[in-house]
Design a protein around this motif. Structure first.
Motif, mmCIF file in Angstrom:
data_model
loop_
_atom_site.group_PDB
_atom_site.id
_atom_site.type_symbol
_atom_site.label_atom_id
_atom_site.label_comp_id
_atom_site.label_asym_id
_atom_site.label_seq_id
_atom_site.Cartn_x
_atom_site.Cartn_y
_atom_site.Cartn_z
ATOM 1 N N PHE A 201 166.189 25.682 64.842
ATOM 2 C CA PHE A 201 165.617 25.080 65.937
ATOM 3 C C PHE A 201 166.913 24.059 66.612
ATOM 4 O O PHE A 201 167.303 23.335 65.645
ATOM 5 N N MET A 202 167.423 24.008 67.667
ATOM 6 C CA MET A 202 168.183 23.169 68.063
ATOM 7 C C MET A 202 168.059 22.799 69.818
ATOM 8 O O MET A 202 167.443 23.576 70.475
ATOM 9 N N PRO A 203 168.491 21.767 70.151
ATOM 10 C CA PRO A 203 168.469 21.377 71.610
ATOM 11 C C PRO A 203 169.341 22.311 72.306
ATOM 12 O O PRO A 203 170.507 22.692 71.848
ATOM 13 N N THR A 204 169.341 22.350 73.700
ATOM 14 C CA THR A 204 170.334 23.189 74.508
ATOM 15 C C THR A 204 171.746 22.146 74.332
ATOM 16 O O THR A 204 171.754 20.978 73.903
ATOM 17 N N ASP A 205 172.585 22.845 74.820
ATOM 18 C CA ASP A 205 174.053 22.454 74.840
ATOM 19 C C ASP A 205 174.357 20.736 75.698
ATOM 20 O O ASP A 205 174.977 20.102 75.519
ATOM 21 N N GLU A 206 173.256 20.775 76.451
ATOM 22 C CA GLU A 206 173.175 19.541 77.387
ATOM 23 C C GLU A 206 172.844 18.436 76.685
ATOM 24 O O GLU A 206 173.112 17.064 77.151
ATOM 25 N N LEU A 207 172.234 18.483 75.537
ATOM 26 C CA LEU A 207 171.719 17.378 74.745
ATOM 27 C C LEU A 207 172.426 17.451 73.619
ATOM 28 O O LEU A 207 172.408 18.219 72.726
ATOM 29 N N ALA A 208 172.180 15.965 72.961
ATOM 30 C CA ALA A 208 172.948 15.856 71.554
ATOM 31 C C ALA A 208 171.557 15.767 70.796
ATOM 32 O O ALA A 208 170.648 15.211 71.060
ATOM 33 N N GLY A 209 171.525 16.558 69.604
ATOM 34 C CA GLY A 209 170.327 16.578 68.706
ATOM 35 C C GLY A 209 170.726 17.271 67.446
ATOM 36 O O GLY A 209 171.528 17.834 67.281
ATOM 37 N N PRO A 210 169.655 17.422 66.623
ATOM 38 C CA PRO A 210 170.012 18.077 65.196
ATOM 39 C C PRO A 210 169.723 19.491 65.285
ATOM 40 O O PRO A 210 168.983 20.180 66.482
#
Length: 240
Positions: free
Chosen positions: A169-178
């Motif tokens: 699971f991970m955010p789309t490229d537009e967001l910073a996240g784990p």
């Protein structure tokens, strides 16, 4: 216990003695002279433990007295410093060794909680134990857990440790996240929960929802779920 197990291995392999990397005085509890002698005695290894790094500041062992080992080739390191060991490693071309700081992971309360959880609910093997060292851990149900990376390095580690039946699971490229790794049996409900937990640690830039990308490792196509972050009070119910 470690020395007793070493003695069992010694006898099984028909070896004559045990060698350790201990240095006299380096650890304040286990590597005092009296403690070292006591451990040897209680393990039934009197005179059979050779410590090459500190041999010349310790009594001669049976291997030395018997001439199996040449004492003059051994070292006389003692104390808390590591310079002599590091210099010897450099001399021998050994560069890939762990940082000397820290201690046994089992003394870390957070790691111990994770280990107890693993032993209670999931298969105890090296692959699962490796996951315990990184990320934030969440127990979703008896068969499933989620590990959320805390930084870029841990995100990469989770990608490398993922098995074919795991979910990422991970955010789309537009967001910073784990990056999060789900291991176990993930129903649609648990996939939604994993996305919501992952969203909780994303930089939402003031938004209330985010697109979380997820896929099972075996699957080729990614799926996306728009979801809001799990509330902190609910999050605590799953945190290990």
């Amino acid at each position: 216990l470690l020395f007793k197990k070493a003695k069992e291995a010694m006898q099984k392999e028909e070896a004559l003695f045990v060698i350790t990397g201990e240095v006299l005085g380096q650890r304040p509890m286990s590597q005092k002279l009296n403690t070292m002698k006591l451990i040897e005695k209680e393990a039934g290894l009197n005179g059979l433990v050779l410590r090459p790094l500190s041999a010349k500041v310790l009594e001669s062992t049976i291997p030395e007295k018997q001439g199996w080992i040449v004492r003059d080739k051994l070292l006389a390191i003692s104390g808390r410093g590591r310079r002599e060991q590091m210099a010897k490693a450099s001399e021998l071309g050994i560069n890939d060794y762990p940082c000397p700081s820290g201690g046994c992971l089992l003394t870390d309360p957070e790691f111990s909680r994770r280990l107890k959880d693993l032993m209670k609910y999931q298969e105890f093997n090296l692959e699962n134990v490796q996951l315990l060292k990184i990320g934030r851990h969440f127990r979703l149900n008896d068969t499933t857990k989620l590990v959320v990376g805390r930084n870029e390095k841990e995100n990469e580690r989770l990608l490398n440790l993922a098995r074919e039946n795991d979910y990422l699971f991970m955010p789309t490229d537009e967001l910073a996240g784990p990056t999060s790794l789900g291991r176990g049996i993930l129903s649609e409900e648990l996939i939604k929960l994993s996305c919501s937990i992952t969203c909780r640690y994303c930089d939402l830039n003031g938004n209330t929802v985010a697109d979380i990308v997820y896929k099972r490792i075996l699957e080729k196509e990614n799926k996306t779920l728009k979801i809001s972050p799990l509330e902190e009070t609910q999050l605590l119910n799953f945190r290990i």
